[in-house]
Design an enzyme around this catalytic site. Structure first.
Site, PDB file in Angstrom:
ATOM      1  N   TYR A 111       0.730  -1.203  -0.137  1.00 44.60           N
ATOM      2  CA  TYR A 111      -0.072   0.012   0.094  1.00 44.60           C
ATOM      3  C   TYR A 111       0.920   1.230   0.140  1.00 44.60           C
ATOM      4  CZ  TYR A 111      -3.632   3.207   1.562  1.00 44.60           C
ATOM      5  OH  TYR A 111      -4.519   4.308   1.651  1.00 44.60           O
ATOM      6  N   ASP A 112       1.918   1.375   0.866  1.00 46.17           N
ATOM      7  CA  ASP A 112       2.576   2.470   1.239  1.00 46.17           C
ATOM      8  C   ASP A 112       3.411   2.887  -0.232  1.00 46.17           C
ATOM      9  OD1 ASP A 112       1.635   1.894   3.563  1.00 46.17           O
ATOM     10  OD2 ASP A 112       3.684   2.176   4.744  1.00 46.17           O
ATOM     11  N   VAL A 171     -12.111   2.689  13.609  1.00 47.15           N
ATOM     12  CA  VAL A 171     -13.376   3.408  14.072  1.00 47.15           C
ATOM     13  C   VAL A 171     -14.558   2.486  13.693  1.00 47.15           C
ATOM     14  CG1 VAL A 171     -14.977   5.296  13.413  1.00 47.15           C
ATOM     15  CG2 VAL A 171     -12.490   5.889  13.546  1.00 47.15           C
ATOM     16  N   SER A 172     -14.674   1.722  12.857  1.00 45.70           N
ATOM     17  CA  SER A 172     -15.761   0.872  12.598  1.00 45.70           C
ATOM     18  C   SER A 172     -15.616  -0.669  13.276  1.00 45.70           C
ATOM     19  CB  SER A 172     -15.641   0.399  10.950  1.00 45.70           C
ATOM     20  OG  SER A 172     -14.481   0.079  10.575  1.00 45.70           O
ATOM     21  N   GLY A 190      -1.937   0.849  23.035  1.00 44.75           N
ATOM     22  CA  GLY A 190      -3.259   1.677  22.875  1.00 44.75           C
ATOM     23  C   GLY A 190      -2.741   3.305  22.541  1.00 44.75           C
ATOM     24  N   ARG A 242      -3.413   8.546  15.958  1.00 44.00           N
ATOM     25  CA  ARG A 242      -3.966   9.139  14.837  1.00 44.00           C
ATOM     26  C   ARG A 242      -4.829  10.249  15.010  1.00 44.00           C
ATOM     27  NH1 ARG A 242      -1.051   5.237  14.257  1.00 44.00           N
ATOM     28  NH2 ARG A 242      -1.285   3.224  12.747  1.00 44.00           N
ATOM     29  N   ASP A 299       3.134  -1.053  12.403  1.00 45.90           N
ATOM     30  CA  ASP A 299       1.826  -0.126  12.794  1.00 45.90           C
ATOM     31  C   ASP A 299       2.667   0.852  13.242  1.00 45.90           C
ATOM     32  OD1 ASP A 299      -1.258  -0.873  13.593  1.00 45.90           O
ATOM     33  OD2 ASP A 299      -0.270   0.930  14.523  1.00 45.90           O
ATOM     34  N   PRO A 300       2.386   2.365  12.533  1.00 47.62           N
ATOM     35  CA  PRO A 300       2.751   3.535  12.865  1.00 47.62           C
ATOM     36  C   PRO A 300       2.591   3.959  14.320  1.00 47.62           C
ATOM     37  CG  PRO A 300       1.905   3.605  10.644  1.00 47.62           C
ATOM     38  CD  PRO A 300       1.601   2.496  11.376  1.00 47.62           C
TER      39      PRO A 300
HETATM   40  P1  NAD Z   1     -12.734   2.071   0.262  1.00 48.94           P
HETATM   41  O1  NAD Z   1     -12.244   0.664   0.519  1.00 48.94           O
HETATM   42  O2  NAD Z   1     -14.042   2.227   0.887  1.00 48.94           O
HETATM   43  O3  NAD Z   1     -12.828   2.800  -1.251  1.00 48.94           O
HETATM   44  C1  NAD Z   1     -11.982   2.056  -2.088  1.00 48.94           C
HETATM   45  C2  NAD Z   1     -12.746   1.767  -3.631  1.00 48.94           C
HETATM   46  O4  NAD Z   1     -12.156   1.585  -4.658  1.00 48.94           O
HETATM   47  C3  NAD Z   1     -13.811   0.516  -3.319  1.00 48.94           C
HETATM   48  O5  NAD Z   1     -15.173   1.113  -3.703  1.00 48.94           O
HETATM   49  C4  NAD Z   1     -13.213  -0.513  -4.193  1.00 48.94           C
HETATM   50  O6  NAD Z   1     -14.107  -1.542  -4.596  1.00 48.94           O
HETATM   51  C5  NAD Z   1     -12.565   0.167  -5.017  1.00 48.94           C
HETATM   52  N1  NAD Z   1     -11.560  -0.481  -5.675  1.00 48.94           N
HETATM   53  C6  NAD Z   1     -10.370  -0.981  -5.336  1.00 48.94           C
HETATM   54  N2  NAD Z   1      -9.679  -1.726  -6.191  1.00 48.94           N
HETATM   55  C7  NAD Z   1     -10.062  -1.552  -7.316  1.00 48.94           C
HETATM   56  C8  NAD Z   1      -9.697  -1.777  -8.596  1.00 48.94           C
HETATM   57  N3  NAD Z   1      -8.669  -2.385  -8.872  1.00 48.94           N
HETATM   58  N4  NAD Z   1     -10.459  -0.978  -9.766  1.00 48.94           N
HETATM   59  C9  NAD Z   1     -11.523  -0.496  -9.449  1.00 48.94           C
HETATM   60  N5  NAD Z   1     -11.879   0.018  -8.203  1.00 48.94           N
HETATM   61  C10 NAD Z   1     -11.183  -0.610  -7.008  1.00 48.94           C
HETATM   62  O7  NAD Z   1     -11.608   3.239   0.904  1.00 48.94           O
HETATM   63  P2  NAD Z   1     -11.752   4.734   1.236  1.00 48.94           P
HETATM   64  O8  NAD Z   1     -11.647   4.934   2.591  1.00 48.94           O
HETATM   65  O9  NAD Z   1     -12.953   5.273   0.726  1.00 48.94           O
HETATM   66  O10 NAD Z   1     -10.601   5.138   0.414  1.00 48.94           O
HETATM   67  C11 NAD Z   1     -10.642   5.827  -0.882  1.00 48.94           C
HETATM   68  C12 NAD Z   1      -9.407   6.361  -1.271  1.00 48.94           C
HETATM   69  O11 NAD Z   1      -8.737   7.178  -0.316  1.00 48.94           O
HETATM   70  C13 NAD Z   1      -8.186   4.978  -1.473  1.00 48.94           C
HETATM   71  O12 NAD Z   1      -7.446   5.342  -2.567  1.00 48.94           O
HETATM   72  C14 NAD Z   1      -7.401   5.238  -0.294  1.00 48.94           C
HETATM   73  O13 NAD Z   1      -6.357   4.795  -0.460  1.00 48.94           O
HETATM   74  C15 NAD Z   1      -7.627   6.818   0.268  1.00 48.94           C
HETATM   75  N6  NAD Z   1      -7.446   6.929   1.524  1.00 48.94           N
HETATM   76  C16 NAD Z   1      -8.317   6.800   2.556  1.00 48.94           C
HETATM   77  C17 NAD Z   1      -8.044   6.912   3.695  1.00 48.94           C
HETATM   78  C18 NAD Z   1      -9.055   6.837   4.669  1.00 48.94           C
HETATM   79  O14 NAD Z   1      -8.813   7.003   6.060  1.00 48.94           O
HETATM   80  N7  NAD Z   1     -10.330   6.430   4.470  1.00 48.94           N
HETATM   81  C19 NAD Z   1      -6.831   7.486   4.303  1.00 48.94           C
HETATM   82  C20 NAD Z   1      -5.548   7.564   3.238  1.00 48.94           C
HETATM   83  C21 NAD Z   1      -6.026   7.363   1.715  1.00 48.94           C
HETATM   84  N1  UDP Z   2      -6.635  -0.921  15.967  1.00 46.54           N
HETATM   85  C1  UDP Z   2      -6.944  -0.949  16.909  1.00 46.54           C
HETATM   86  N2  UDP Z   2      -7.807  -1.959  17.114  1.00 46.54           N
HETATM   87  C2  UDP Z   2      -8.655  -2.494  15.842  1.00 46.54           C
HETATM   88  C3  UDP Z   2      -8.328  -1.952  14.703  1.00 46.54           C
HETATM   89  C4  UDP Z   2      -7.108  -0.864  14.623  1.00 46.54           C
HETATM   90  O1  UDP Z   2      -6.300  -0.654  18.077  1.00 46.54           O
HETATM   91  O2  UDP Z   2      -9.544  -3.259  16.047  1.00 46.54           O
HETATM   92  C5  UDP Z   2      -5.231   0.289  15.795  1.00 46.54           C
HETATM   93  C6  UDP Z   2      -4.306  -0.079  14.933  1.00 46.54           C
HETATM   94  O3  UDP Z   2      -3.245  -0.897  15.150  1.00 46.54           O
HETATM   95  C7  UDP Z   2      -3.577   1.230  14.395  1.00 46.54           C
HETATM   96  C8  UDP Z   2      -4.894   2.442  14.623  1.00 46.54           C
HETATM   97  O4  UDP Z   2      -5.627   1.682  15.403  1.00 46.54           O
HETATM   98  O5  UDP Z   2      -2.716   1.795  15.752  1.00 46.54           O
HETATM   99  C9  UDP Z   2      -5.555   2.588  13.288  1.00 46.54           C
HETATM  100  O6  UDP Z   2      -5.801   1.566  12.489  1.00 46.54           O
HETATM  101  P1  UDP Z   2      -6.319   1.539  11.163  1.00 46.54           P
HETATM  102  O7  UDP Z   2      -6.406   0.242  10.580  1.00 46.54           O
HETATM  103  O8  UDP Z   2      -7.628   2.322  11.230  1.00 46.54           O
HETATM  104  O9  UDP Z   2      -5.627   2.445  10.178  1.00 46.54           O
HETATM  105  P2  UDP Z   2      -4.009   2.903  10.035  1.00 46.54           P
HETATM  106  O10 UDP Z   2      -4.012   4.306  10.437  1.00 46.54           O
HETATM  107  O11 UDP Z   2      -3.208   1.861  10.918  1.00 46.54           O
HETATM  108  O12 UDP Z   2      -3.819   2.756   8.457  1.00 46.54           O
END
Ligand code: NAD
Ligand code: UDP
Length: 310
Positions: free
Chosen positions: A144-145, A187-188, A206, A210, A270-271
């Site tokens: 991912y990164d 969060v979820s 903990g 973030r 994990d950051p």
């Molecule tokens: P999400 O997983 O809900 O949304 C990603 C969407 O992309 C999904 O609908 C998924 O089906 C679609 N997708 C994945 N792979 C695909 C592919 N190969 N072709 C077409 N569609 C594809 O996640 P999100 O939280 O809505 O994130 C949206 C964007 O924002 C992502 O690029 C994510 O990396 C970036 N982002 C989100 C967060 C966050 O905290 N939510 C933080 C940093 C970056």
């Molecule tokens: N985390 C947690 N319990 C959970 C899910 C996540 O303690 O059930 C922690 C996780 O280890 C991280 C932070 O919550 O330190 C945020 O995690 P998340 O996966 O939401 O996003 P990230 O910022 O790590 O991509």
């Protein structure tokens, strides 16, 4: 009005963005392969003659005439992006190559949804855009990164070489209604556990931090970035930093839950800390988040409450 392509438009952030841009009168093409996205997120938009839903994978070429592209396609939750890490890398890299090619051909503006993960486990705190980061290039988060870092690199090269009109937004942790129920992000997870009075699973001690941004604020930031003349990269997030334990306690309180906190092993790489410096966003976009965390969490709790009772 503009014709706008949103990749990942059926996802959490993408669906809110599609709704907002549609309400502003634009034509929206929502492209998604439904890996982590869901038709439920955009069901209320289907039928609107300015909204088009396309099942497609960004790793394959897609040809269309558009004015703007928001490239959001990519799983964002660690459990989902680590499920098939090779596919995650392909999605980021081949996806952005295809979208930049499209932007170049039809002279569209393109915004890349980058991430705070480009900073890895940061040694500079809060994170500023000029910091190059501390990413483990061979770890389990690197699909991912490094995929997102490579996408930023490609964005800059298409800008320098082909004059493509780019925008790079580095999104920090965002939350709100329409996060997937099986999303696995903090969060979820905590809200679902709290609503079911099940143990709240805090990873590590903990004390890792973030900073959480409510989705409405993030949508405003993304649109402002697209409409600005600043290419970025720019941090987009809410600098209200909290420990994960604080988030757990707040969610238990706000959902009147009887859940207890249990501690589980901290995932690899994990950051430890994360908090955006948003000086640049304020200066260049005139943007800052305004949603209070208690309000945002309450809205998210209400959403999940409805979802689990469906
Ligand atoms: P999400 O997983 O809900 O949304 C990603 C969407 O992309 C999904 O609908 C998924 O089906 C679609 N997708 C994945 N792979 C695909 C592919 N190969 N072709 C077409 N569609 C594809 O996640 P999100 O939280 O809505 O994130 C949206 C964007 O924002 C992502 O690029 C994510 O990396 C970036 N982002 C989100 C967060 C966050 O905290 N939510 C933080 C940093 C970056
Ligand atoms: N985390 C947690 N319990 C959970 C899910 C996540 O303690 O059930 C922690 C996780 O280890 C991280 C932070 O919550 O330190 C945020 O995690 P998340 O996966 O939401 O996003 P990230 O910022 O790590 O991509």
């Amino acid at each position: 009005m503009k014709r706008i392509l949103i990749t990942g438009g059926a996802g959490f952030i993408g669906s809110h963005l599609a709704e907002k841009l549609l309400n502003e009168g634009n034509d929206i093409i929502c492209l998604d392969n439904f890996f982590t996205g869901n038709k439920d997120n955009i069901r209320h938009l289907i039928g609107n003659n300015k909204f088009e839903l396309v099942r497609h994978d960004v790793i394959k070429e897609y040809l269309v005439e558009v004015d703007e592209i928001y490239n959001l396609a990519c799983p964002a939750s660690p459990i989902h992006y680590q499920y098939n890490p090779i596919k995650t890398m392909k999605t980021s890299v081949m996806g952005i190559i295809n979208m930049l090619g499209l932007a170049k051909r039809c002279r569209a503006k393109i915004l890349q949804a980058s991430t705070s993960e480009v900073y890895g486990d940061p040694k500079i705190h809060p994170q500023i855009e000029s910091y190059w980061g501390n990413v483990n290039p061979i770890g389990i988060r690197s699909c991912y990164d490094e995929g997102k870092r490579c996408a930023e690199s490609l964005m800059m090269d298409y800008y320098r070489i082909n004059k493509v009109d780019i925008r790079i937004g580095r999104i920090f942790n965002t939350y709100g209604p329409r996060m997937a129920i099986n999303d696995g992000r903090v969060v979820s997870n905590f809200i679902l556990q709290a609503l079911k009075n099940e143990p709240i699973t805090v990873y590590g001690n903990g004390k890792q931090t973030r900073a959480f941004c409510y989705v409405d604020d993030m949508i405003e930031a993304l649109i402002k970035l697209m409409n600005s003349d600043f290419i970025g990269p720019v941090n987009l997030g809410n600098p209200n930093e909290k420990t994960i334990l604080e988030i757990a306690e707040l969610i238990v309180k706000l959902s009147n839950s009887k859940s207890e906190i249990v501690y589980k092993e901290l995932p690899q790489d994990d950051p430890l800390q994360r908090n955006p410096d948003i000086t640049l966003a304020k200066e260049k976009l005139g943007w800052q988040p305004h949603t209070d965390i208690e309000y945002g969490l309450k809205k998210t709790i209400e959403y999940f409450e409805k979802k689990i009772n469906e």
